[in-house]
Design an enzyme around this catalytic site. Structure first.
Site: not given
Length: 871
Positions: A643, A647, A668, A714, A811
Site C-alpha cells: 500500500t 506501490k 499492490n 483524483g 473505507y
C-alpha cells in the site's frame, strides 16, 4: 389501463384450441396490474382472422430462433410448474424479481413501461391492501411477475410467446424487469371446460419461450406432503400428466418445494435463497477447461481443498454433524447412490413398485440435496463468492459434489446396461439442480456420455470431474497415466480423479496415483487439476500427498465413507510434518498503516481454511528496509500486500510484472512462486483494479451503452487502477483533478478526456458539461479516489437526472461527505470497504491457489469499518 390493439395477441381460451382445430376469434389481454394479490384492472380488445394472426405468430417465432447463452444474458427468467394454495410460483417470481433488480425505483419505471406496452400481466408486491395500493401514487414496487395465464369475466386467456418476444426485443422485458410465470394450476384451470385447452396453450408457450426465445427456465416442483396441502387431486393428476412432456423438457433447472409455501417459519426464506443461488449459478460464465479465475476448477478444486463424503441413506441423518464438518471442508459430496431415495428411484424405474417406499423418489433426491444446502448454509464459512445480481453476492452456499458411484467403482449403483442408463438420468438431474461439481465416471456408454457432456456445456455451468476407480487389482504406471487421460473425457472434463488399488506397500506403491497424476499433467494441454488416491488403509498416505480436492471423513461421524479415509485435520497435520504445507509469512508493506484492516482480513481468511500462515504489518519508510529485512528474505516468505507509499517503489524488486501491474504502473500484491529449478520468483500484480471492477460490473452488467461515461476524480495510483477498471468495463473515461497535468497523464495512458471544471455549462470549453454535450454522453459511474478529508461533493446538476453509481475508494470513514450526499439523493453507492475485501479476495486466491472464504473476509472488514453508535 390502456387496452392493447394490433400486433401479436393472446388467444381466448374459448377458442385456444386453434392449435389443433379451426377458430373464429382472438383476444388480447391488456397489462393487468395485481397488487397484494388483488386484480385491479383488466381490459380486452377483439380481432378476427385466423390466417393472418397465425402467420404473424409463425413469423415472430421464426425470427426469434435462439438458445440460452450464459454470457450477457439479459432476458427474463421463466418459472413454470403448479402452485398449491401457497401460491409458490408467483411468490418466488416476486422475490426473484426484487432480488434481480435490487432497486424499487427501477422496478417502478419498468412497471410504467409495461403498462404503456403491449401488455404484460404484472404483479407488484405490497403490504397494503389492493384498494389502497391502487389509489397510491407513491407505492414501491417490490417485484414484478408476468403471469402467462389469466382469468377475467370473459374467461381464461394465455399470453402469447410472440408478444413476450417482442417485449424482449424492445428491451421492455429483461433480466431485471420481471419474472415470467407459467402456473399450470392458476385459478383459470379450475374451470373444467377450459382445462385441456389451457394445458395445450400454456404448454406451447413454455416450449416457445424455452426453445425459440432461449429463456432460462426453472421448473418449480411443488409437492406438498400434507393431506390438507391446498393442491387437490385434480391438480396432482395434471402435474403427473405434463411433468415428463412439458415441465422437465422445457426447463434447465429445477427447485423443489414441499410445505414451505404454507409455513410461517424461515423455511420459505430458504426456498427463495435456493432459487437465487440457482439463478446465480446458471448465469456464471461457463467454465473453461484449464481456465483460472471465477468458476474454475483451478480454484474450486484448488490447493488444500477438501470435500466430505456423506454416506447416510437420508440426508437428515447428517444434521447433528453438519456444523462441525463445515468448519473443515470446502464442499460436500452428495453420494446419490447411497441414498434410500436412489434405491426407490431404481425400483420405480425398473417397474419394481413393490420395492419403492417413496411416492416420487426423483423429487426426494432433489429435495434432499436442497436440505443439505440449507443445513450447511448457517455454517458455510469456507464458501466462495457467488455473484447474483446488482450488488448481490451469495457467500453462504457451500459447494456440492454430486456423485453416482457404480458398484464396480467403489459404489453401490448397478452397472449393468439398464443401471447405467438410469445413472445418466440421475447425473442429468444433478445438472438440473445447479450443482457446482458433477462427478462423471469415464468408463461408460460413449453416446450417453456425449449427450450428458453436450448438455453440461451448452446449458449449464457445473464443473465436470471425470473419474475412474480401480477396485481390487493393481495397475502399472503407464496404465494409471492412461486412466488420467481417459478421465479428461476427450478434453471436456475440468478435473480428473483416479483412484487405484494396491496389494501392499513395500516399494512406495501408495505414491503411484500421485506420481501418475504428475506425469499425466505433462502429456496433455491445457492442464487440469488431477486428483490421485489409493483405496484402503494402505492408501492413507496418498491422501496426504494429493494436494487438491481431497475426499475426507470427519472425526464427529460415526463411520467413514471408505476405508483409509482421513479427516482434513489429519491430512493438514501430515502435510505440515512432511513440509508439503509450510508455515508461510505474509505482510502488508506500507508506512503509517496502523489503520490497515488487511491483517485481520487475511489472517481471518487463513484461519477459516485452516492454513497455518501468518500475516503482519511491515510499517517502513522505504521499500529497501523491507526487502533487506527478515520477512522478505525468509525461505517461507509467501508474498505481501503493498500500500501507500510503496506501490511503485516495489517494482524494481520483483522479477515479473503482470500485464495489469505494468499498465497501471503500480503493484499492490507480491506473489512468490518457484521455477522448475526451485528458484524463488517474485511476481508483482495489481488487484486494486479488481476491487473496483468487480462491484461495478455486478451493478452495471455486461451491456454498457456507447454513451456511458465514468467520471474519475483524483490523479494518484488508485485513479490509475480506476481508469484501468473503467476501460475493462467498456466505459468512456473523463478525468478531473485539481492538478490538471495528472489528469492529462491518465488520459494519455488510459484514453479519455480531461475536464477543466465540473461545470454543466455546455458553452464552456473543456467543462464536464461541454464534454458530455459534445459526445451526447451520460455519467454512468463516478469513481472518487480523493481523500475523505477533502470533503468533496458532486455538483447538484450531476445528480439531477439519471443517478450515477458512486464509488468512493475510502473505507474509513464509512460515510464520507460524497457518500452522504449521494445516498441522500438515492444513488447506488460502493464504499471503499467493498473494494478492500474484493481486492483482498483476489490476493488470497493468488497466494493460496484456492477459493477464498468470501463471507469471512467481508465480515472482518465490516466489523472494522462500520461506524459505532458513538460515531
Amino acid at each position: 389501463m390502456t387496452s392493447i390493439r394490433g400486433g401479436v395477441m393472446s388467444l381466448n381460451l374459448c377458442v385456444i384450441a386453434m392449435m389443433v382445430s379451426a377458430v373464429t376469434s382472438f383476444v388480447t389481454p391488456s397489462s393487468t396490474l395485481i397488487i397484494g394479490g388483488g386484480v385491479l384492472a383488466e381490459s380486452r380488445s377483439y380481432n378476427s382472422g385466423v390466417k393472418s394472426l397465425s402467420a404473424s405468430i409463425d413469423a415472430e417465432v421464426e425470427s426469434q430462433k435462439s438458445s440460452f447463452k450464459f454470457d450477457n444474458y439479459n432476458k427474463p427468467i421463466v418459472l413454470l410448474g403448479l402452485s398449491s394454495e401457497g401460491n409458490e410460483l408467483q411468490r418466488l417470481a416476486l422475490s426473484l424479481s426484487a432480488s434481480l433488480s435490487g432497486n424499487p425505483q427501477k422496478l417502478q419505471s419498468t412497471l410504467e413501461k409495461l403498462e404503456r406496452s403491449q401488455g404484460a400481466l404484472l404483479v407488484a408486491e405490497d403490504v397494503n391492501n389492493a384498494a389502497e395500493s391502487k389509489a397510491s401514487d407513491e407505492q414501491q414496487v417490490a417485484g414484478i411477475s408476468l403471469s402467462a395465464v389469466g382469468l377475467d369475466e370473459e374467461g381464461p386467456f394465455v399470453l402469447d410467446a410472440g408478444l413476450i418476444g417482442e417485449l424482449i426485443r424492445e428491451k421492455t422485458l429483461s433480466l431485471t424487469s420481471g419474472v415470467i410465470v407459467l402456473d399450470f394450476n392458476h385459478p383459470a384451470f379450475h374451470d373444467k371446460e377450459y382445462e385441456v385447452d389451457l394445458i395445450r396453450a400454456l404448454s406451447s408457450v413454455a416450449k416457445q419461450l424455452y426453445e425459440d426465445l432461449g429463456l432460462l427456465s426453472v421448473y418449480v416442483n411443488v409437492q406438498p406432503d400434507d393431506a390438507d396441502s391446498g393442491m387437490n387431486d385434480k391438480a396432482k393428476e395434471r402435474k403427473d400428466m405434463i411433468e415428463k412432456d412439458v415441465l422437465i423438457p422445457f426447463s434447465d433447472y429445477e427447485i423443489c418445494v414441499k410445505n414451505e409455501g404454507a409455513a410461517d417459519d424461515s423455511s420459505w426464506g430458504n426456498i427463495e435463497w435456493e432459487l437465487q443461488r440457482m439463478i446465480g449459478r446458471a448465469l456464471l460464465a461457463p467454465p473453461v477447461v484449464g481456465g483460472t479465475g471465477p468458476n474454475s476448477a483451478d480454484l474450486m478444486m484448488g490447493m488444500n481443498t477438501f470435500f466430505l463424503s456423506l454416506s447416510f441413506p437420508h440426508v437428515e441423518d447428517a444434521s447433528p454433524y453438519i456444523e462441525q464438518m463445515c468448519q473443515d471442508v470446502d464442499s460436500m459430496e452428495y453420494r446419490v447412490d447411497l441414498l434410500q431415495a436412489a434405491k426407490d428411484y431404481l425400483a420405480k424405474a425398473t417397474g419394481d413398485d413393490d420395492s419403492c417406499d417413496a411416492k416420487d423418489p426423483r423429487f426426494d433426491i432433489l429435495y434432499q440435496q436442497q436440505r443439505l444446502r440449507f443445513m450447511c448454509r448457517p455454517n458455510a464459512q469456507r464458501a466462495p463468492a457467488l455473484p447474483f445480481a446488482g450488488s448481490g453476492i451469495i457467500d453462504d452456499a457451500l459447494p456440492i459434489v454430486y456423485t453416482v458411484r457404480t458398484a464396480h467403482q467403489a459404489g453401490t449403483w448397478p452397472d449393468d446396461e439398464e443401471g447405467i442408463k438410469h445413472m445418466f438420468d440421475l447425473l442429468e438431474l444433478g445438472l438440473r439442480s445447479g450443482v457446482e461439481v458433477l462427478d462423471v465416471e469415464s468408463a461408460w456408454d460413449a453416446k450417453l456420455t456425449d449427450k450428458l457432456m453436450k448438455r453440461a456445456k451448452n446449458r449449464h455451468t457445473s464443473l465436470i470431474l471425470g473419474s475412474h476407480h480401480v477396485v481390487g487389482e493393481e495397475v502399472s504406471m503407464d496404465e494409471a497415466i492412461e486412466l488420467y487421460r481417459q478421465c479428461r473425457m476427450d478434453g471436456r472434463a475440468h478435473g480428473a480423479k483416479v483412484v487405484l488399488s494396491i496389494n501392499g506397500n513395500d516399494n512406495d506403491e501408495d505414491q503411484l496415483a500421485y506420481k501418475a497424476s504428475i506425469a499425466a499433467a505433462k502429456m496433455d494441454k491445457p492442464e487440469i487439476p488431477n486428483i490421485g488416491l489409493i483405496l484402503g488403509e494402505d492408501g492413507s498416505y496418498s491422501r496426504i500427498l494429493n494436494p487438491r480436492f481431497t475426499p475426507v471423513t470427519h472425526e464427529t461421524l460415526p463411520f467413514k465413507a471408505a476405508p483409509g479415509q482421513l479427516t482434513a485435520a489429519e491430512i493438514m497435520a501430515g502435510r505440515l510434518l512432511t513440509g508439503q504445507v509450510p508455515t508461510e509469512r505474509y505482510a502488508i508493506l506500507g508506512h503509517n498503516i496502523a489503520y490497515s484492516v488487511s491483517p485481520q482480513m487475511q489472517g481471518g481468511a487463513f484461519a477459516a481454511v485452516k492454513l497455518p500462515h501468518t500475516y503482519t504489518r511491515a510499517d517502513v519508510e522505504t521499500v529497501e528496509e523491507f526487502v533487506e529485512g527478515p520477512i522478505w528474505n525468509d525461505d517461507n516468505f509467501g508474498g505481501c500486500s503493498v500500500t501507500i507509499p510503496h506501490k511503485a517503489n516495489i517494482i524494481p524488486h520483483v522479477d515479473v510484472l503482470t500485464d495489469a501491474a505494468k499498465e497501471i504502473g503500480s503493484v499492490n500484491t507480491v506473489i512468490v512462486k518457484k521455477d522448475k529449478k526451485g528458484t524463488r520468483v517474485l511476481i508483482g500484480d495489481n488487484t486494486d483494479w479488481k476491487g473496483i471492477y468487480n462491484p461495478l460490473r455486478r451493478r452495471i452488467g455486461d451491456e454498457v451503452k456507447n454513451d456511458s461515461y465514468a467520471l474519475i476524480l483524483g490523479g494518484g495510483g488508485t485513479a490509475r487502477a480506476a481508469a484501468y477498471a473503467a476501460a475493462k468495463l467498456g466505459l468512456e473515461r473523463i478525468y478531473y483533478n485539481r492538478t490538471p497535468e495528472k489528469a492529462q497523464d491518465l488520459a494519455t495512458e488510459f484514453g479519455g478526456s480531461v475536464a477543466s471544471s465540473l461545470s454543466d455549462d455546455a458553452e464552456s470549453k473543456g467543462s464536464l458539461g461541454a464534454i458530455l454535450a459534445e459526445n451526447q454522453g451520460n455519467i454512468e459511474v463516478v469513481i472518487s479516489t480523493l481523500p475523505a478529508a477533502a470533503e468533496f461533493e458532486l455538483p447538484e446538476w450531476i445528480l439531477s437526472n439519471a443517478l450515477p453509481i458512486v464509488f468512493d475508494v475510502n473505507y474509513k470513514p464509512y460515510n464520507t461527505a460524497l457518500l452522504l450526499q449521494t445516498t441522500a439523493k438515492g444513488c447506488d453507492v460502493v464504499r471503499g470497504s467493498e473494494m478492500l475485501w474484493e481486492q483482498g479476495v483476489g490476493q488470497f486466491e493468488l497466494w493460496t491457489g484456492r477459493t477464498a472464504p468470501y463471507g469471512v473476509m467481508k465480515k472482518v472488514v465490516l466489523e472494522n469499518c462500520l461506524p459505532s453508535e458513538a460515531d
